[in-house]
Scaffold this motif. Structure first.
Motif, PDB file in Angstrom:
ATOM      1  N   THR A  43     -35.225  22.015  -7.627  1.00  0.00           N
ATOM      2  CA  THR A  43     -35.959  20.771  -7.333  1.00  0.00           C
ATOM      3  C   THR A  43     -35.981  20.511  -5.833  1.00  0.00           C
ATOM      4  OG1 THR A  43     -35.322  19.855  -9.471  1.00  0.00           O
ATOM      5  CG2 THR A  43     -36.064  18.299  -7.799  1.00  0.00           C
ATOM      6  N   ALA A  44     -34.842  20.671  -5.179  1.00  0.00           N
ATOM      7  CA  ALA A  44     -34.768  20.434  -3.729  1.00  0.00           C
ATOM      8  C   ALA A  44     -35.697  21.375  -2.974  1.00  0.00           C
ATOM      9  CB  ALA A  44     -33.328  20.603  -3.246  1.00  0.00           C
ATOM     10  N   SER A  45     -35.704  22.638  -3.351  1.00  0.00           N
ATOM     11  CA  SER A  45     -36.551  23.620  -2.668  1.00  0.00           C
ATOM     12  C   SER A  45     -38.026  23.289  -2.834  1.00  0.00           C
ATOM     13  CB  SER A  45     -36.259  25.018  -3.219  1.00  0.00           C
ATOM     14  OG  SER A  45     -37.130  25.966  -2.650  1.00  0.00           O
ATOM     15  N   ILE A  75     -41.284  11.334  -1.051  1.00  0.00           N
ATOM     16  CA  ILE A  75     -40.689  12.656  -1.280  1.00  0.00           C
ATOM     17  C   ILE A  75     -39.326  12.753  -0.605  1.00  0.00           C
ATOM     18  CG2 ILE A  75     -41.044  15.141  -1.006  1.00  0.00           C
ATOM     19  CD1 ILE A  75     -44.092  14.516  -1.022  1.00  0.00           C
ATOM     20  N   GLU A  76     -39.196  12.164   0.552  1.00  0.00           N
ATOM     21  CA  GLU A  76     -37.896  12.161   1.235  1.00  0.00           C
ATOM     22  C   GLU A  76     -36.852  11.402   0.415  1.00  0.00           C
ATOM     23  OE1 GLU A  76     -39.543  12.389   5.870  1.00  0.00           O
ATOM     24  OE2 GLU A  76     -39.157  10.448   4.916  1.00  0.00           O
ATOM     25  N   CYS A  90     -36.769  13.968 -13.476  1.00  0.00           N
ATOM     26  CA  CYS A  90     -36.414  12.767 -14.241  1.00  0.00           C
ATOM     27  C   CYS A  90     -35.165  12.972 -15.097  1.00  0.00           C
ATOM     28  CB  CYS A  90     -37.583  12.351 -15.125  1.00  0.00           C
ATOM     29  SG  CYS A  90     -39.107  12.048 -14.195  1.00  0.00           S
ATOM     30  N   LYS A  91     -34.258  11.994 -15.044  1.00  0.00           N
ATOM     31  CA  LYS A  91     -33.001  12.048 -15.790  1.00  0.00           C
ATOM     32  C   LYS A  91     -32.938  11.013 -16.911  1.00  0.00           C
ATOM     33  CE  LYS A  91     -31.622  15.368 -13.248  1.00  0.00           C
ATOM     34  NZ  LYS A  91     -31.605  16.742 -13.808  1.00  0.00           N
ATOM     35  N   GLY A  92     -34.022  10.355 -17.165  1.00  0.00           N
ATOM     36  CA  GLY A  92     -34.104   9.335 -18.209  1.00  0.00           C
ATOM     37  C   GLY A  92     -35.434   8.633 -18.058  1.00  0.00           C
ATOM     38  N   ILE A  93     -35.610   7.521 -18.766  1.00  0.00           N
ATOM     39  CA  ILE A  93     -36.865   6.782 -18.650  1.00  0.00           C
ATOM     40  C   ILE A  93     -36.684   5.355 -19.166  1.00  0.00           C
ATOM     41  CG2 ILE A  93     -37.756   7.390 -20.947  1.00  0.00           C
ATOM     42  CD1 ILE A  93     -40.541   7.691 -19.664  1.00  0.00           C
ATOM     43  N   VAL A  94     -37.416   4.425 -18.561  1.00  0.00           N
ATOM     44  CA  VAL A  94     -37.608   3.078 -19.105  1.00  0.00           C
ATOM     45  C   VAL A  94     -39.013   3.089 -19.696  1.00  0.00           C
ATOM     46  CG1 VAL A  94     -37.774   0.613 -18.603  1.00  0.00           C
ATOM     47  CG2 VAL A  94     -36.162   2.046 -17.315  1.00  0.00           C
ATOM     48  N   ASN A 152     -32.171  11.765  -3.648  1.00  0.00           N
ATOM     49  CA  ASN A 152     -31.640  11.194  -4.892  1.00  0.00           C
ATOM     50  C   ASN A 152     -31.812  12.131  -6.084  1.00  0.00           C
ATOM     51  OD1 ASN A 152     -30.870   8.117  -4.415  1.00  0.00           O
ATOM     52  ND2 ASN A 152     -32.662   8.568  -3.156  1.00  0.00           N
ATOM     53  N   ILE A 153     -31.745  13.413  -5.826  1.00  0.00           N
ATOM     54  CA  ILE A 153     -31.851  14.387  -6.915  1.00  0.00           C
ATOM     55  C   ILE A 153     -30.686  14.187  -7.893  1.00  0.00           C
ATOM     56  CG2 ILE A 153     -31.661  16.849  -7.477  1.00  0.00           C
ATOM     57  CD1 ILE A 153     -33.228  17.421  -4.918  1.00  0.00           C
ATOM     58  N   GLY A 154     -31.028  14.117  -9.164  1.00  0.00           N
ATOM     59  CA  GLY A 154     -29.999  13.944 -10.185  1.00  0.00           C
ATOM     60  C   GLY A 154     -29.786  12.509 -10.616  1.00  0.00           C
ATOM     61  N   SER A 155     -30.454  11.574  -9.953  1.00  0.00           N
ATOM     62  CA  SER A 155     -30.260  10.157 -10.317  1.00  0.00           C
ATOM     63  C   SER A 155     -31.573   9.386 -10.416  1.00  0.00           C
ATOM     64  CB  SER A 155     -29.343   9.482  -9.296  1.00  0.00           C
ATOM     65  OG  SER A 155     -29.889   9.565  -7.992  1.00  0.00           O
TER      66      SER A 155
END
Length: 410
Positions: free
Chosen positions: A323-325, A266-267, A359-363, A272-275
């Motif tokens: 998201t951060a909150s 979680i840390e 999530c900003k994308g996916i594999v 890395n929010i947004g990536s």
């Protein structure tokens, strides 16, 4: 969020049987990779994925490990009973702890040839583990709920020999449960090829197949490029193969799966929010569920970590925490309780109309038509899912678990 009027017929495509990869490639990272980025498509090979990931990406992997969950017992009459382990019930419902059981356990199961197994029948099998003879018994524990009690003991005059753990029992007793659409028995090679190279936490009954393409070399290349990695756990359940059988998609009975996050996970996500890009739909479901757990705690700090299938759609978007909150709320509770790890359950249903929080994308691989996983992809890239699948068909991509891969960046 709005629950749209979604019809199953809008999420299908023609998948010929010959396009289903029945076996993996000899080299995992030689699979094809389709890169979708804001509508543009590139075709390449998976081992070059490092060239297409955005800078500062955090890749999140699911480190669950597939257990040999398919077990066969033979009655004295000759009838074969198949037991497919689904979820542990006792002595604990926490999968990694259930694997440590030392004499007996109860699991919810799918049972093949169930009509031949009477309540009073005790099924038996003899195993040899590390030179010791082990007697294993199976009996119906709760008939209505398909719960099976498994017990085992060392047959020896030496009473100091400890019983093996359940994880050792199923390793010797069970078979790797390949997806039903492969339509073949598991072979010796599948015990390795149907695991990711980073699999660790035993408990899944299906592989997180998007991760099957990664090799140690690919991981090293990603690291050298500055791509960060983090490992979470979602124990994939058999429900991942459950077809949608209702025309109104929202009425589909969604399966639930167990997820585990550490405080460090979680840390790292918070930093890395947004990536953050998940490897596989299981990682995506786990990550998005984590956000909603934070929402639950914001409203009631004593909330259980269980995300109901439609919980995300019951809120006014403007009223939701960032998201951060949300992540900070979870961390605060963990710190107050002195916890370093949390275990929850999720039946989250991600379909068009869902707004992604982490999530900003996916594999991901290529999924069955009319499946919950196609809906998840459509939620991420909209109607372009059709373009991606058409491109895969035209360019001879291999489909489903042992098939080729895609990197989707909306």
């Amino acid at each position: 969020m709005d629950i749209q009027d979604l019809k199953l017929a809008d999420y299908t495509y023609h998948l010929p049987d010959e396009r289903i990869a029945k076996f993996p490639l000899e080299k995992r990272d030689e699979s094809k990779l389709q890169v979708y980025q804001q509508g543009n498509i590139t075709h390449t090979v998976f081992k070059k994925i490092n060239e297409y990931l955005p800078q500062n990406t955090l890749l999140v992997f699911n480190n669950t490990k597939v257990i040999p969950a398919r077990i066969h017992f033979q009655k004295s009459t000759g009838a074969v009973i198949q037991i497919f382990l689904l979820h542990p019930i006792a002595p604990t419902s926490v999968i990694n702890l259930a694997m440590e059981a030392s004499d007996e356990c109860v699991w919810e199961c799918m049972i093949g040839n169930r009509k031949r197994w009477k309540k009073e029948d005790v099924l038996e099998k003899i195993l040899n583990i590390a030179g010791e003879t082990i007697e294993v018994k199976a009996e119906l524990y709760d008939v209505e709920n398909n719960q099976v009690k498994l017990s085992w003991r060392v047959i020896s005059e030496d009473t100091t020999i400890p019983n093996p753990k359940f994880v050792d029992i199923i390793q010797a007793l069970g078979e790797i449960p390949l997806p039903p659409y492969l339509n073949r028995e598991a072979e010796a090679a599948d015990y390795e090829t149907y695991q990711t190279v980073y699999s660790e936490k035993k408990g899944a009954v299906a592989a997180p197949t998007a991760g099957l393409h990664f090799t140690d070399e690919v991981l090293q290349n990603l690291s050298a490029q500055g791509i960060k990695e983090e490992f979470i756990t979602l124990h994939v359940g058999a429900g991942t193969f459950q077809p949608i059988k209702v025309e109104n998609i929202v009425e589909h009975r969604m399966h639930n799966e167990q997820i585990v996050f550490t405080k460090k996970n979680i840390e790292v996500l918070l930093a890395n929010i947004g990536s953050t890009i998940p490897v596989g739909t299981t990682s995506m479901r786990a990550l998005e569920s984590l956000y909603w757990y934070g929402v639950k705690l914001t409203r009631d700090i004593s909330s259980d970590f269980f995300i109901e299938k439609l919980y995300p759609y019951q809120h006014v978007v403007e009223d939701l925490p960032s998201t951060a909150s949300s992540l900070k709320t979870i961390l605060s509770k963990m710190e107050a309780l002195g916890e370093t790890e949390i275990t929850g359950e999720t039946e989250i249903f991600i379909f068009p109309g869902y707004q992604f929080k982490i999530c900003k994308g996916i594999v991901t691989n290529y999924h069955q038509p009319e499946s919950t996983l196609i809906l998840l992809i459509a939620a991420l890239i909209g109607e372009d899912w059709r373009k991606v699948y058409k491109e895969a068909m035209i360019n001879d991509y291999r489909f489903l678990s042992y098939g080729d891969s895609s990197l989707l960046l909306p």
